[in-house]
Enzyme design. Sequence first.
Site, PDB file in Angstrom:
ATOM      1  N   SER A 141       5.174  31.150 -15.076  1.00  0.00           N
ATOM      2  CA  SER A 141       4.036  31.196 -15.524  1.00  0.00           C
ATOM      3  C   SER A 141       2.949  31.186 -14.485  1.00  0.00           C
ATOM      4  O   SER A 141       3.660  30.164 -14.140  1.00  0.00           O
ATOM      5  CB  SER A 141       3.135  30.652 -17.143  1.00  0.00           C
ATOM      6  OG  SER A 141       1.730  30.731 -16.569  1.00  0.00           O
ATOM      7  N   TYR A 154       2.079  23.051 -21.043  1.00  0.00           N
ATOM      8  CA  TYR A 154       2.655  23.999 -20.696  1.00  0.00           C
ATOM      9  C   TYR A 154       2.924  24.205 -19.351  1.00  0.00           C
ATOM     10  O   TYR A 154       4.477  24.535 -18.605  1.00  0.00           O
ATOM     11  CB  TYR A 154       1.362  24.535 -21.246  1.00  0.00           C
ATOM     12  CG  TYR A 154       1.842  26.218 -21.478  1.00  0.00           C
ATOM     13  CD1 TYR A 154       2.865  26.850 -21.861  1.00  0.00           C
ATOM     14  CD2 TYR A 154       1.852  27.323 -20.105  1.00  0.00           C
ATOM     15  CE1 TYR A 154       3.045  28.134 -21.631  1.00  0.00           C
ATOM     16  CE2 TYR A 154       2.241  29.190 -19.958  1.00  0.00           C
ATOM     17  CZ  TYR A 154       2.245  29.259 -21.224  1.00  0.00           C
ATOM     18  OH  TYR A 154       3.482  30.880 -20.875  1.00  0.00           O
TER      19      TYR A 154
END
Length: 246
Positions: A141, A154
Amino acid sequence: MSRVETRLAIITGAARGIGAATALRLAKEGFTVLAADLEDGAELQGVVAEMTAAGGNGLAVAGDVADPGLFPALFDRAESLCGGVDVLVNNAGIMVRKPIAEIDDMEFDRQIAVNLRGTFHGLREASQRMRKGGRIVSVSSSVAALRAENYGIYAATKVGIEAMTASLAKELRGRDITVNAVAPGATGTDLFLNGKSAEAIAAFARLAPLNRIGSPEEIAAVIAFITGPEGGWINGQTIHANGGVV
């Protein structure tokens, strides 16, 4: 070079979003696709039906990437179907969007288990059993580079994925297997959209010079390129597919 019908791809997190778009894209390009997700429900069956309708060959498999037994079972099935695995896309992931101070141990552990350990499970099995000429792609990401607030755990899992990617590419020296990561920016998936207001989504869109968020199909196109015949010289890289966010 052209793809042959016996090539097989394993894609995790394939029931929706980037995983579903990638499964359909690779099925259209001639792969038999093992589409894996946590549950073999209506969403995953819908993806398989869409692959079949497009002339591809897809099979649904239920399983949790945090379970160390899943990837051995997937590779066993792949070998029984097509003799081996040519592409692995580690896409399964979850996100808890909270300040670090508010994340409890269970939320922390589950993100580590799915995003980081789950990807590790896939990389480990592929490193032992992937066919010559294989391609391994893990989904990271762009948040890993942005270090945005409320994404700390995350983002940490995605940084770990990028580090494992670079290391494994070197460890597979001489095997003719590439290992890469794709780091999407804001993309129109449930994982990104759920819990965000229209204003928040618009703010993410403004981060990119293209002034919009991406689509799952655009990320799938990047993965298809890396796993295709023209992508064989890309190795050990994290490709940021985010519309220009830096």
